[in-house]
Design an enzyme around this catalytic site. Structure first.
Site, PDB file in Angstrom:
ATOM      1  N   LYS A  54     -10.960  -5.736  11.677  1.00  0.00           N
ATOM      2  CA  LYS A  54     -10.716  -5.517  13.110  1.00  0.00           C
ATOM      3  C   LYS A  54      -9.450  -4.691  13.308  1.00  0.00           C
ATOM      4  O   LYS A  54      -9.427  -3.743  14.095  1.00  0.00           O
ATOM      5  CB  LYS A  54     -10.615  -6.869  13.842  1.00  0.00           C
ATOM      6  N   GLN A  98      -9.542 -16.056  15.644  1.00  0.00           N
ATOM      7  CA  GLN A  98     -10.648 -16.050  14.690  1.00  0.00           C
ATOM      8  C   GLN A  98     -11.129 -17.477  14.429  1.00  0.00           C
ATOM      9  O   GLN A  98     -10.319 -18.377  14.194  1.00  0.00           O
ATOM     10  CB  GLN A  98     -10.182 -15.372  13.380  1.00  0.00           C
ATOM     11  N   ASP A 121     -13.801 -11.840  23.077  1.00  0.00           N
ATOM     12  CA  ASP A 121     -14.895 -12.526  22.379  1.00  0.00           C
ATOM     13  C   ASP A 121     -15.971 -13.001  23.361  1.00  0.00           C
ATOM     14  O   ASP A 121     -17.089 -13.313  22.967  1.00  0.00           O
ATOM     15  CB  ASP A 121     -14.365 -13.785  21.673  1.00  0.00           C
TER      16      ASP A 121
END
Ligand code: GUN
Length: 297
Positions: A54, A98, A121
């Protein structure tokens, strides 16, 4: 069927990245550089790889990337304090934590702490609700990536029967919600099947478009697929492989070799959905930066 057309996330994402580069240039012209912060707690090797990818993609696109690595013994309070700090930072437009988190943390409490305006997200309940009612701020990256693969491969979804295999919060549930919305790449008739479904193959055989995210290697076999169906494999299962230097390899949820003979189009693993997740995450971050800079799209 003699063989299916391949739907490759790498090819589809290239088109999206080229559009994103233009939007990032335009933002920079207005004095805004899109910024993404990623928090990694603990040392899960797969998560480390994803987080590194990322950050690397942000840099390739000329975006700002901040990676915060916290030890596995970090307290939830410390994590929440770091999230609050980033929520307040005007130079950061997207923030993600994460998953999975260490077991002593309450995942819902952590997700709820992220500013919904920075929740790239799309895990925050506010954003999940807005997606469900058809007024999304963000779309969750993996399902959005699957939808873009269908749209950009010219696959008609309107009025077609989409069967989603799996009901996770990250893929199955939002995927089903998105495909039943009104609009491009949606307007489908949707069925969700899962581990408790009775006679699951009798349902998957009715799918015009079969989207598989159940997390079991080679779960879907040719007898479970209708002739000419479009099959999208979201599975990423690491399985032992002593013939590989790594000792393992990535395998999808679909038995690719047999299903490709029956499907009209199929996404492989790796090379299928994989590259789309980071691409859509970047797209959400650029959209968040545009919203912050007052760009109307
Ligand atoms: N872990 C596995 N997939 C994801 C994802 O899409 N976002 C985050 N934050 N963690 C993940």
């Amino acid at each position: 069927m003699t063989g299916a057309r391949l739907i490759l996330g790498k090819d589809v994402s290239e088109g999206i990245y080229s559009e994103l580069r233009d939007r990032i240039q335009a933002l920079k012209g207005k004095g805004t550089t899109p910024g993404l912060a990623v928090i990694l707690v603990g040392d899960d090797p797969a998560s480390q790889v994803y987080v590194r990818m990322k950050g690397k993609m942000c840099e390739e696109l000329g975006m700002r990337s901040v990676t915060i690595t916290l030890s596995a013994t970090t307290t939830q309070q410390e994590l929440l304090a770091r999230i609050a700090e980033i929520n307040r930072d005007p130079g950061i437009h997207g923030l993600l934590v994460q998953l999975p988190l260490p077991s002593h943390m309450d995942e819902d409490a952590v997700i709820n702490a992220v500013d919904p305006g920075k929740d790239v997200d799309c895990f925050h309940p506010v954003n999940v609700g807005r997606m469900l009612t058809g007024d999304p701020v963000f779309l969750p990256a993996t399902p959005a990536g699957v939808q873009q693969m269908l749209v950009r491969s010219g696959i008609e979804t309107s009025g077609r029967h989409v069967v989603v295999v799996g009901r996770s919060n990250i893929v199955g549930k939002p995927m089903a919600a998105m495909m039943m919305q009104k609009g491009e790449g949606a307007d489908s008739t949707v069925t969700v099947v899962h581990s408790r479904t009775k006679d699951l193959p009798s349902v998957t055989r009715q799918a015009d478009i079969l989207i598989v995210a159940i997390g079991k290697p080679r779960f879907v076999t040719a007898d479970m697929v209708k002739d000419g169906a479009v099959v999208i494999d979201v599975g990423t299962n690491r399985v032992d492989d002593h013939s590989s230097p790594k000792g393992s390899r990535l395998e999808g949820d679909v038995d690719f070799d047999s299903v490709k003979l029956k499907a009209s189009a199929i996404s492989p693993v790796p090379g299928g959905v994989g590259p789309m997740t980071i691409c859509m995450l970047m797209a959400n971050t650029v959209a968040a930066a545009e919203a912050a800079a007052g760009v109307i799209r």
